[in-house]
Design an enzyme around this catalytic site. Structure first.
Site, PDB file in Angstrom:
ATOM      1  N   ARG A 107     -12.471  -3.335 -37.791  1.00 61.27           N
ATOM      2  CA  ARG A 107     -11.925  -4.391 -38.659  1.00 61.27           C
ATOM      3  C   ARG A 107     -11.968  -5.671 -37.842  1.00 61.27           C
ATOM      4  O   ARG A 107     -11.364  -5.748 -36.772  1.00 61.27           O
ATOM      5  CB  ARG A 107     -10.493  -4.066 -39.086  1.00 61.27           C
ATOM      6  N   HIS A 134     -14.871  -5.646 -47.936  1.00 66.21           N
ATOM      7  CA  HIS A 134     -13.964  -4.525 -47.615  1.00 66.21           C
ATOM      8  C   HIS A 134     -14.469  -3.282 -48.367  1.00 66.21           C
ATOM      9  O   HIS A 134     -13.821  -2.812 -49.310  1.00 66.21           O
ATOM     10  CB  HIS A 134     -12.546  -4.902 -48.040  1.00 66.21           C
ATOM     11  N   GLN A 137     -12.340   0.087 -49.114  1.00 67.70           N
ATOM     12  CA  GLN A 137     -11.321  -0.083 -50.141  1.00 67.70           C
ATOM     13  C   GLN A 137     -11.889   0.168 -51.532  1.00 67.70           C
ATOM     14  O   GLN A 137     -11.295   0.873 -52.355  1.00 67.70           O
ATOM     15  CB  GLN A 137     -10.755  -1.521 -50.070  1.00 67.70           C
ATOM     16  N   ASP A 225      -5.284  -9.410 -55.559  1.00 67.76           N
ATOM     17  CA  ASP A 225      -5.050  -9.249 -54.127  1.00 67.76           C
ATOM     18  C   ASP A 225      -4.253 -10.472 -53.671  1.00 67.76           C
ATOM     19  O   ASP A 225      -4.086 -11.444 -54.418  1.00 67.76           O
ATOM     20  CB  ASP A 225      -6.404  -9.146 -53.387  1.00 67.76           C
ATOM     21  N   CYS A 266      -5.216  -3.618 -53.544  1.00 65.15           N
ATOM     22  CA  CYS A 266      -5.536  -2.901 -52.296  1.00 65.15           C
ATOM     23  C   CYS A 266      -4.307  -2.755 -51.398  1.00 65.15           C
ATOM     24  O   CYS A 266      -4.283  -1.884 -50.539  1.00 65.15           O
ATOM     25  CB  CYS A 266      -6.663  -3.622 -51.559  1.00 65.15           C
ATOM     26  N   ARG A 294      -7.797   6.081 -50.079  1.00 63.90           N
ATOM     27  CA  ARG A 294      -8.456   5.546 -48.878  1.00 63.90           C
ATOM     28  C   ARG A 294      -8.766   6.699 -47.922  1.00 63.90           C
ATOM     29  O   ARG A 294      -9.831   6.778 -47.325  1.00 63.90           O
ATOM     30  CB  ARG A 294      -7.547   4.530 -48.162  1.00 63.90           C
TER      31      ARG A 294
HETATM   32  N1   CP Z   1      -5.796  -2.269 -48.094  1.00 69.27           N
HETATM   33  C1   CP Z   1      -5.872  -2.281 -46.749  1.00 69.27           C
HETATM   34  O1   CP Z   1      -6.960  -2.322 -46.158  1.00 69.27           O
HETATM   35  O2   CP Z   1      -4.669  -2.253 -46.129  1.00 69.27           O
HETATM   36  P1   CP Z   1      -4.388  -2.480 -44.583  1.00 69.27           P
HETATM   37  O3   CP Z   1      -4.658  -3.942 -44.291  1.00 69.27           O
HETATM   38  O4   CP Z   1      -2.944  -2.120 -44.407  1.00 69.27           O
HETATM   39  O5   CP Z   1      -5.305  -1.614 -43.786  1.00 69.27           O
HETATM   40  N1  NVA Z   2      -7.852  -9.900 -48.682  1.00 67.22           N
HETATM   41  C1  NVA Z   2      -6.946  -9.253 -47.766  1.00 67.22           C
HETATM   42  C2  NVA Z   2      -7.126  -7.780 -47.824  1.00 67.22           C
HETATM   43  C3  NVA Z   2      -6.198  -6.994 -46.945  1.00 67.22           C
HETATM   44  C4  NVA Z   2      -6.436  -5.521 -47.012  1.00 67.22           C
HETATM   45  C5  NVA Z   2      -7.168  -9.786 -46.382  1.00 67.22           C
HETATM   46  O1  NVA Z   2      -8.317  -9.913 -45.958  1.00 67.22           O
HETATM   47  O2  NVA Z   2      -6.181 -10.114 -45.710  1.00 67.22           O
END
Ligand code: CP
Ligand code: NVA
Length: 308
Positions: A107, A134, A137, A225, A266, A294
């Site tokens: 990530r 992502h 997800q 989101d 998400c 997930r």
């Molecule tokens: N939805 C998701 O990716 O959550 P986290 O940021 O908690 O991993």
């Molecule tokens: N759009 C959000 C998703 C988190 C899972 C972010 O990137 O912070």
């Protein structure tokens, strides 16, 4: 062995096979006690590196648990712990990690880090979120939709709010899984043209509609989101909230969709901002199944990457 970098980089057949495997593995676990291992141990003798340059609850825990259920081991590393941010190139990091581990999930912020890591790693790399996409997800989201309502092909999915990284992967999925996608939000938060164009070329009907009430007419699934993603500057928070407020998913908006329309997010959610608690906790919401999936989706993604 293959990378899982984005939904549009994986063939529709492989995506479908991943969803099928995820569903089968989920069913196989039903009745199993929390913390137990799967009967099949396809990741035994496998070490998986989980690298986080941004915070995470779901991705971190679901990958870790998923690897362990399948008999593998994990190490979770923050960007700050590695030399990643301290002068060693991504390419060199990729070469070194490949000598130790069998799979890397990362990530990160800029997509270029993911792409460079995958170019130089000799083991599969999985995208656990970048500023742009992502994909893990949305594999869970497609699985969740289909669990509740059957095939997603031909359905109408509406995204309300910020056309961010999660929205982008939904557009990838629209092309790959063959559903219609409507974005509703202010023009400055539109998804990138590249994502919209690609989904359209792949045959998906993509609509941009500024009026949220019109957008959700006949919707089968409504998704939103956070209004401020991890890569967005906190200094823009107030402006973003003010501009995005009309796109909040609330009971009034849900009432204009199909009566059995599902709601997804998400997570993490900001209750009473992008979505009200009444919707999150209401009868159309499948957010907890979405979070659970997930785990199952990513287990299937890891198996696909490793060919096990
Ligand atoms: N939805 C998701 O990716 O959550 P986290 O940021 O908690 O991993
Ligand atoms: N759009 C959000 C998703 C988190 C899972 C972010 O990137 O912070």
């Amino acid at each position: 062995m293959a990378d899982f970098l984005d939904i549009n980089k994986t063939s529709p057949e492989d995506l479908r096979a991943i969803i099928d495997t995820a569903q089968a593995m989920k069913i196989a676990r039903q009745g199993a006690k929390r913390g137990t291992f799967d009967a099949e141990q396809p990741l035994s003798d496998h070490m998986v590196a989980l690298i986080f340059e941004k915070p995470s609850t779901r991705t971190r825990v679901s990958f870790d648990v998923g690897v362990r259920q399948m008999g593998g081991q994990t190490m979770t590393l923050s960007g700050a712990e590695l030399q990643l941010g301290h002068g060693e190139t991504i390419a060199d990091t990729a070469r070194v990690l490949s000598r130790y581990v069998d799979l890397i999930m990362i990530r990160t912020f800029d997509e270029s880090v993911l792409l460079e890591l995958s170019e130089y790693a000799e083991v599969p790399v999985i995208n656990g979120l970048t500023d742009r996409t992502h994909p893990c997800q949305i594999m869970a989201d497609v699985m969740t939709y289909e669990e509740h309502r059957g095939p997603i092909a031909g359905k109408k999915v509406v995204w309300s709010g910020d056309g961010n990284n999660v929205c982008a992967s939904f557009l990838h999925a629209a092309g790959r899984f063959g559903f219609d996608f409507t974005f509703t939000g202010p023009h400055q938060f539109d998804p990138e043209d590249a994502f919209v164009g690609e989904a359209r070329r792949a045959g998906s009907k993509v609509t941009i509609e500024r009026d949220p009430v019109k957008a959700v007419e006949d919707a089968d699934l409504i998704v939103t989101d956070t209004w401020v993603s991890m890569h967005d500057s906190q200094s823009t928070k107030e402006r973003r909230h003010n501009t995005l407020r009309p796109y909040q998913v609330n009971d009034a908006l849900m009432a204009h969709a199909k009566p059995d329309a599902l709601f997804m997010h998400c997570l993490p959610a900001h209750r009473e901002d992008e979505v009200t608690s009444s919707v999150m906790d209401g009868p159309n919401s499948v957010i907890w199944d979405e979070a659970e999936n997930r785990l199952h989706a990513q287990k299937a993604i890891m198996r696909w990457c490793l060919g096990v």
